[in-house]
Scaffold this motif. Sequence first.
Motif, PDB file in Angstrom:
ATOM      1  N   LEU A 114     -10.938  20.981 -15.053  1.00 45.78           N
ATOM      2  CA  LEU A 114     -12.146  20.828 -15.865  1.00 45.78           C
ATOM      3  C   LEU A 114     -12.676  19.396 -15.865  1.00 45.78           C
ATOM      4  CD1 LEU A 114     -11.120  23.062 -18.916  1.00 45.78           C
ATOM      5  CD2 LEU A 114     -12.696  23.637 -17.066  1.00 45.78           C
ATOM      6  N   ALA A 115     -11.842  18.438 -15.434  1.00 44.52           N
ATOM      7  CA  ALA A 115     -12.306  17.050 -15.375  1.00 44.52           C
ATOM      8  C   ALA A 115     -13.381  16.858 -14.310  1.00 44.52           C
ATOM      9  CB  ALA A 115     -11.122  16.121 -15.091  1.00 44.52           C
ATOM     10  N   VAL A 116     -13.337  17.693 -13.268  1.00 44.48           N
ATOM     11  CA  VAL A 116     -14.316  17.529 -12.175  1.00 44.48           C
ATOM     12  C   VAL A 116     -15.140  18.784 -11.903  1.00 44.48           C
ATOM     13  CG1 VAL A 116     -13.069  15.710 -10.977  1.00 44.48           C
ATOM     14  CG2 VAL A 116     -12.515  18.091 -10.490  1.00 44.48           C
ATOM     15  N   TYR A 117     -14.632  19.941 -12.321  1.00 46.34           N
ATOM     16  CA  TYR A 117     -15.346  21.194 -12.046  1.00 46.34           C
ATOM     17  C   TYR A 117     -15.812  21.812 -13.349  1.00 46.34           C
ATOM     18  CZ  TYR A 117     -16.342  25.951 -10.614  1.00 46.34           C
ATOM     19  OH  TYR A 117     -16.970  27.163 -10.381  1.00 46.34           O
ATOM     20  N   PRO A 118     -17.112  22.075 -13.492  1.00 45.66           N
ATOM     21  CA  PRO A 118     -18.174  21.828 -12.503  1.00 45.66           C
ATOM     22  C   PRO A 118     -18.970  20.541 -12.737  1.00 45.66           C
ATOM     23  CG  PRO A 118     -18.988  23.319 -14.160  1.00 45.66           C
ATOM     24  CD  PRO A 118     -17.596  22.930 -14.593  1.00 45.66           C
ATOM     25  N   ALA A 119     -18.595  19.729 -13.727  1.00 43.33           N
ATOM     26  CA  ALA A 119     -19.435  18.595 -14.110  1.00 43.33           C
ATOM     27  C   ALA A 119     -19.661  17.608 -12.964  1.00 43.33           C
ATOM     28  CB  ALA A 119     -18.810  17.867 -15.299  1.00 43.33           C
ATOM     29  N   ILE A 120     -18.623  17.336 -12.176  1.00 43.57           N
ATOM     30  CA  ILE A 120     -18.733  16.384 -11.068  1.00 43.57           C
ATOM     31  C   ILE A 120     -19.123  17.083  -9.773  1.00 43.57           C
ATOM     32  CG2 ILE A 120     -17.506  14.656  -9.701  1.00 43.57           C
ATOM     33  CD1 ILE A 120     -18.056  13.857 -12.602  1.00 43.57           C
TER      34      ILE A 120
END
Length: 243
Positions: A124-130
């Motif tokens: 959740l640190a990178v998917y999907p925000a990044i």
Amino acid sequence: ITAVIGGQALGGVFTATAEVMSLTFATNKTFSALIFFLTGTLMLIISLILYLLVSQTLFFKFHVNQSHIKANALAINAEEPQSPLTATTIASVSRTYLQPDWKKICGKIWSYGFCVFLCFITTLAVYPAITVLIEPIDKHKNPSKWNDVYFLPVLNYLLFNCGDYAGRVISGWLKWPVNQPKLVAFFTILRIGFVPAFLLCNITQKHPLPVLIHSDEVFIGLMLFFALTNGYIANISCIYAPT
């Protein structure tokens, strides 16, 4: 456990596929939104009907009523003439069975719980925000329908959900490592490396890190392995925690 967790990922595959189909065939956004809403409502109704049917089966009733059967058996034995020590023991066993020792349970499964927690935190640190910020390398030099329309939904949503589902299914067949929580935790910690890797991909928005990965193929490989490990580690941890 594999079936339940795999079903969650399969829902993501279904949603991502529906989005791609909507982009391909839908001409009216209002009509497309109506179809999505009706599909979700229909799935809820079907799930409710299937649950009611399953709840009537002997298999379902047997496992749901196990706690009541054991508790009643202990209560009947406790009512029979026995020594005070035996009756006290049965009553103690009955209370212990009906009230699990959560501290003892958490003490035994904390390592696998840590793996599940860290696995999803990393995801959740990178998917999907990044990952939604990553664009094709030649998007501006070579405008096309793939680069402008399908790149994000196919590679960011559909590929991830397919890989996540595949990882969860594979973990049901290939149960490795067997009862080695430290090794599972080691691989889970290694997944943190995906965070800087995605940040070094072709992100056009302003951010302090440079773009070092100038390849769509590398991004696809990262996303696929990222998804596979997410599904595999999460499911393996859930499978072995009860043991």
